[in-house]
Scaffold this active site. Structure first.
Site, PDB file in Angstrom:
ATOM      1  N   LYS A 134     -30.026 -46.723 -32.654  1.00  0.00           N
ATOM      2  CA  LYS A 134     -30.384 -45.311 -32.654  1.00  0.00           C
ATOM      3  C   LYS A 134     -29.128 -44.452 -32.473  1.00  0.00           C
ATOM      4  CE  LYS A 134     -34.385 -47.242 -32.987  1.00  0.00           C
ATOM      5  NZ  LYS A 134     -35.288 -47.479 -31.862  1.00  0.00           N
ATOM      6  N   TYR A 179     -42.210 -47.440 -25.926  1.00  0.00           N
ATOM      7  CA  TYR A 179     -41.869 -47.749 -27.317  1.00  0.00           C
ATOM      8  C   TYR A 179     -42.833 -48.834 -27.830  1.00  0.00           C
ATOM      9  CZ  TYR A 179     -39.363 -49.539 -31.347  1.00  0.00           C
ATOM     10  OH  TYR A 179     -39.039 -49.957 -32.607  1.00  0.00           O
ATOM     11  N   ARG A 239     -20.879 -67.654 -30.041  1.00  0.00           N
ATOM     12  CA  ARG A 239     -22.107 -67.218 -29.362  1.00  0.00           C
ATOM     13  C   ARG A 239     -21.798 -66.842 -27.919  1.00  0.00           C
ATOM     14  NH1 ARG A 239     -24.915 -71.015 -27.267  1.00  0.00           N
ATOM     15  NH2 ARG A 239     -25.020 -72.342 -29.105  1.00  0.00           N
ATOM     16  N   ASP A 279     -34.689 -48.219 -20.104  1.00  0.00           N
ATOM     17  CA  ASP A 279     -34.361 -48.153 -21.526  1.00  0.00           C
ATOM     18  C   ASP A 279     -33.776 -46.759 -21.773  1.00  0.00           C
ATOM     19  OD1 ASP A 279     -34.414 -47.707 -24.304  1.00  0.00           O
ATOM     20  OD2 ASP A 279     -36.113 -49.060 -24.612  1.00  0.00           O
TER      21      ASP A 279
END
Ligand SMILES: *Cc1c(COP(=O)(O)O)cnc(C)c1O
Length: 399
Positions: free
Chosen positions: A195, A98, A46, A170
């Site tokens: 994306k 978004y 992690r 973003d």
């Protein structure tokens, strides 16, 4: 070195013991320590994973930041980053946001005492008016989705600096190949790597890139503490996609521009949103980015055209998402923006005649042919009085 070369070479020189060109996937979650107080640099997956490290170093370098943080999705990246803020803090956010980010802010983070003002980021006086004493950051998408509005990042960075705010961008729609917000004065870049960076509609991932020692240290702490990290196999798949980003983005945008110009001439299309077609957006975009991207939206003349149009497409798929090699069409009103109240949706320009295209890398003539035949068929169905399609749009899946 040019971005194209750096993209193609992601990870190629990293594996020292075997010289593997494709960096291996390290599934190990635990790492043996040579002795007390000694470490290989890895102890628990992690906190750090060798495969994820290669990806994080690559995105930090591509965006020109100090470090990168790979997360399990774009939303996980945004949620992790939002750990920077605490109860009482306020953010000024893009109006045309978004839908999933809007939902996280309004339906999750307001419960933790954060508040948000939604502002058209092209309107600087409105941005300044929205800033209060509790404001900590500006969160900006440019171009926005689905309206493809372009905000001036340099001007927003200047405003942020004057008010002591963090500027978060973003950059999903542009990728570092077309736009590098940190060089324009931003402090943090966010990606839904699902994306364009991944590019093949087969990996869910998010990335954060920070600039500045303090922000970077804090983000490292949050990334490890919150734990929404990207799995090693997915980190590998994402890097494999990123290697061809330069080629794909070039083709996405020449295809998008060709399709935008065709649609703008079509009698059944009332308006096309694509930054290259709007003089104001084009000027700002050209000053801060290396292209206009592969997304476009368009408004048809009659809501009754939507369902038969979607049903009549042969090449382009009716699906949610964007940025993949395959062209997809989305109906924002019932898909990406379903969780926005009607009023806010209208403000953001999402009406029942708006369709969004993520233009893929197919041959442009085939894309134009598909859209033309589907519009023609939709008109015939509409005139014939048929409903032609989605019987209950409200039951469509939400992203
Ligand atoms: C898709 C998307 C997100 C969310 O990313 P996921 O990978 O789906 O969690 C955030 N911002 C923008 C602009 C997006 O398109």
């Amino acid at each position: 070195m040019h971005l194209d070369s750096r993209l193609a070479q992601i990870g190629t020189k990293k594996e020292k013991s075997t010289g593997a060109i494709s960096y291996p996937v390290y599934h190990a979650t635990a790492y043996r320590h040579p002795a007390l107080g000694e470490s290989t640099g890895y102890d628990y997956s992690r906190t750090a994973n060798p495969t994820r490290d290669v990806l994080e170093e690559a995105i930090a370098s591509l965006e020109g930041g100090d470090d990168g943080f790979a997360c399990s999705s774009g939303m996980a990246a945004i949620q992790t980053m939002m750990g920077l803020f605490s109860q009482g803090d306020h953010l000024v956010v893009s109006l045309d946001l978004y839908g999933g980010t809007y939902r996280l802010f309004e339906q999750v983070l307001t419960g933790y005492g954060l508040s948000f003002s939604y502002v058209d980021m092209r309107d600087l006086p409105a941005v300044m008016k929205a800033i209060r004493s509790q404001t900590k950051a500006l969160f900006v998408e440019t171009p926005t989705n689905p309206q493809l509005q372009v905000a001036d990042l340099r001007a927003l960075a200047e405003t942020a600096r004057r008010h002591g705010l963090i500027l978060i961008v973003d950059n999903t729609l542009m990728t570092p190949y077309l736009q590098r917000p940190l060089a324009l004065g931003a402090d943090i870049v966010i990606h839904s790597a699902t994306k364009y960076l991944g590019g093949h509609n087969d990996v869910l991932a998010g990335l954060i890139v920070t600039k500045g020692e303090e922000l970077t240290e804090r983000m490292r702490f949050l990334h490890n503490s919150i734990g929404a990290v990207l799995a090693p196999q997915d980190a590998w798949l994402l890097m494999r996609g990123m290697k061809t980003l330069a080629l794909r983005m070039e083709r996405h945008q020449t295809n998008a521009e060709a399709l935008a110009r065709t649609l703008a001439e079509h009698p059944l299309v009332e308006k096309v949103y694509y930054p290259a077609l709007d003089p104001e957006a084009k000027a700002v975009q050209s000053s801060q980015a290396a292209g206009f991207g592969g997304m476009l939206s368009f408004r048809v003349t009659d809501p009754g055209l939507v369902a038969p149009f979607l049903r009549s497409l042969k090449l382009i798929s009716f699906a949610e998402s964007l940025g993949g090699v395959e062209s997809l069409v989305t109906y924002p009103a019932t898909q990406t923006h379903a969780d926005m109240p009607e009023e806010r949706r209208r403000q953001a320009g999402v009406c029942d005649r708006l369709l969004r295209l993520s233009v893929g890398i197919e041959h442009p003539e085939d894309l134009i042919e598909d859209v033309n035949q589907a519009l023609a068929r939709a008109e015939r169905i509409l005139k014939g009085g048929g409903t032609g399609g989605i019987r209950n749009p409200a039951s469509s899946q939400r992203q």
